[in-house]
Enzyme design. Structure first.
Site, PDB file in Angstrom:
ATOM      1  N   GLY A  40      46.434  33.862  11.771  1.00  0.00           N
ATOM      2  CA  GLY A  40      45.559  34.105  13.568  1.00  0.00           C
ATOM      3  C   GLY A  40      45.880  32.670  13.909  1.00  0.00           C
ATOM      4  N   HIS A 443      37.050  46.667  47.743  1.00  0.00           N
ATOM      5  CA  HIS A 443      36.248  46.525  48.166  1.00  0.00           C
ATOM      6  C   HIS A 443      34.602  46.760  47.185  1.00  0.00           C
ATOM      7  CE1 HIS A 443      33.386  44.325  51.243  1.00  0.00           C
ATOM      8  NE2 HIS A 443      32.497  45.551  50.649  1.00  0.00           N
TER       9      HIS A 443
END
Ligand code: FAD
Ligand code: NAI
Length: 464
Positions: A40, A443
């Site tokens: 990693g 929205h």
């Protein structure tokens, strides 16, 4: 006979491990050399992931102490800090991620060669005295913190980002040298947990590569949160004593010196490519004046069969940029048309509010003589931001004056790092500001601020 691979990747950070997986998907026999005990790279072990774990935890703490009451959630002064638990959780997050990469290696049959890799000849890599053959070698050796002469890091009272992620108590006064990504993210963590934070920055502004207006707003917002900034200031020395560290600073352009006492000093003045010990000299791989491996537009070094990607080469030192390059170089090696669009790589500072950008800044466009239009929309006029109680900041969109094609977008505000993704996609597809403006946005969402900024490019914003 040495074991032979189609591809040997040196380094298992986001660049290297993603490259190894993509190459395996494409049918290659792949090995990845990693000297760290876990896979990693910087990102998963000591970078992106642990810093975001601490940013998340510290933000919860700050919200509980200072924001809940405003929402009518009363904790009546009973908010406590268990720093040990916070670090333990961070460790669990890191561990799950690095084990995930191990799983992916097994799944894709990528061999992990444990140890330090060194290129001994074209097509040959030595690991722990064992030699392996690789038809292709990808250097993905990443980067390390740049040291500051006179301010030697001991990872206790003078720390790099690595020590800055591990402090076992909250410093009374944290002095951060460098007002960039690391300084402001880790500065935010420790300020939220109770430290007084002073940032000493050499230039006249913070986050220098980012849009000027965003940078100024960012500085103002952080100042409101309690950050102190000493801009245009250089550190000339550090003295350690029982009472922490005394830094000597003076104006960048010269002038009277002054002393600042700190419990902990974080040095965060940038990172440099890690290329030592890779054997680059031995095989003649060229590096530039900053120690980065030189590559052509297809990630090829000057030595046939040797390629390089990620923080070890030029460009923004970001995990997702390294990943894109990892995929592209694997595809190129496989004879496909791997490609990275450097015009559309987002950058995000994960403070709160977040700061995010993609494409070019106003300053860059002016310097290049490009005629552009700008549209801006503040979060104070966005219903969702108001509902959240997070109205600091704005969205700014820049498009070509003639064609309206998107050239850049810059956001400071809640979840800016997520909001920027729609603009990165729009740029990838060569969209215009009008395209974004005419797209229906849900929205009430923060994304409506993006739509409104796109409308504002032609003076048509509806809610301001
Ligand atoms: P690295 O991740 O550095 O990996 C290189 C690997 O190669 C290392 O594991 C190293 O041990 C190994 N290696 C080197 N030489 C050898 C050798 N000779 N033999 C064997 N192994 C070798 N970026 C983001 O996009 N978002 C973020 O939020 C973010 N946060 C960060 C926070 C911090 C505190 C730091 C320090 C960085 C952060 N970054 C972030 C930057 C990101 O970590 C890097 O851009 C990214 O890790 C680069 O990937 P890489 O694969 O090129 O190199
Ligand atoms: P940086 O390049 O982001 O910022 C360094 C800052 O230090 C700049 O503002 C620079 O002007 C200043 N500086 C340089 N020399 C100085 C000196 N002698 N005295 C005072 N100030 C000085 O570097 P940083 O913060 O160390 O991070 C390194 C890299 O890691 C970042 O550029 C980024 O690529 C990556 N990173 C990305 C993150 C993200 O994507 N969220 C988070 C953390 C790191």
């Amino acid at each position: 006979m040495p074991e032979s691979f189609d591809l040997i990747v040196i380094g298992a950070g986001p660049g290297g491990y993603v490259c190894a997986i993509r190459a395996a998907q494409l049918g290659m026999k792949v090995a990845c050399v990693e000297k760290r005990a876990t896979l990693g790279g910087t990102c998963l072990n000591i970078g992106c992931i642990p810093s975001k774990a601490l940013l998340q935890s510290s933000e919860h703490y700050e919200e509980a102490r200072h924001k809940f009451a405003d929402h009518g959630v009363m904790v009546n002064g009973n908010v406590g800090l268990d720093l040990g638990r916070m670090h333990a959780r961070k460790g669990e997050v890191v561990s799950a991620n690095v084990k995930g990469v191990e799983f992916l290696f097994r799944k894709n049959k990528v061999a992990w060669l444990k140890g330090e890799g060194r290129i001994t000849a074209p097509g040959k890599v030595a690991v722990n005295g064992e030699e392996y053959e690789g038809k292709n070698i990808v250097i993905a050796s990443g980067s390390e913190s740049i040291p500051l002469p006179g301010v030697e890091v001991d990872e206790k009272s003078i720390v790099s980002s690595t020590g800055g992620l591990e402090l076992d108590r909250v410093p009374g006064h944290l002095v951060v040298i460098g007002g960039g990504y690391i300084g402001l993210e880790l500065g935010s963590v420790w300020r939220r947990l109770g430290a007084e934070v002073t940032v000493v920055e050499f230039l006249d502004r913070i986050v220098p590569g980012m849009d000027n207006e965003v940078g100024k707003t960012f500085e103002r917002v952080l100042t409101k949160q309690g950050f102190k900034f000493k801009l245009k200031t250089k550190v000339t020395g550090a003295r350690k004593g029982n009472e922490g560290v005394v830094l000597t600073v003076e104006p960048a352009e010269g002038g009277p010196a002054e002393e600042i006492r700190a419990d902990v000093v974080l040095v965060a003045i940038g990172r440099r490519a890690t290329t030592e010990g890779l054997g680059l000299d031995a095989v003649g791989v060229e590096v530039d004046e900053r120690g980065k491996v030189k590559v052509d537009g297809h990630f090829a070094t000057n030595v046939p069969g040797v390629w390089a990607i990620g923080d070890a080469i030029t460009g923004p030192m970001l995990a997702h940029k390294a990943e894109e390059e990892g995929v592209a170089v694997a595809e190129i090696i496989a004879g496909q048309a791997g490609h990275v669009n450097y015009e559309a790589i987002p950058g995000v500072v994960y403070t709160w509010p977040e700061v995010a950008s993609v494409g070019r800044t106003e300053e860059q466009l002016k310097a290049e003589g490009v005629q552009f239009k700008a549209g801006k929309f503040p979060f104070t006029a966005n219903g969702r931001a108001r509902a959240m109680g997070d109205t600091d900041g704005f969205v700014k969109i820049l498009s070509d004056a003639r064609t309206d094609r998107l050239l850049g977008a810059h956001i400071i505000g809640p979840d800016a790092g997520t909001l920027i993704a729609e603009l990165a996609i729009a740029m990838e597809f060569g969209a215009s500001a009008e395209d974004v403006a005419r797209t229906c946005h849900a929205h009430p969402s923060l994304n409506e601020a993006v739509k409104e900024a796109a409308l504002a490019v032609d003076g048509r914003a509806l809610h301001i």
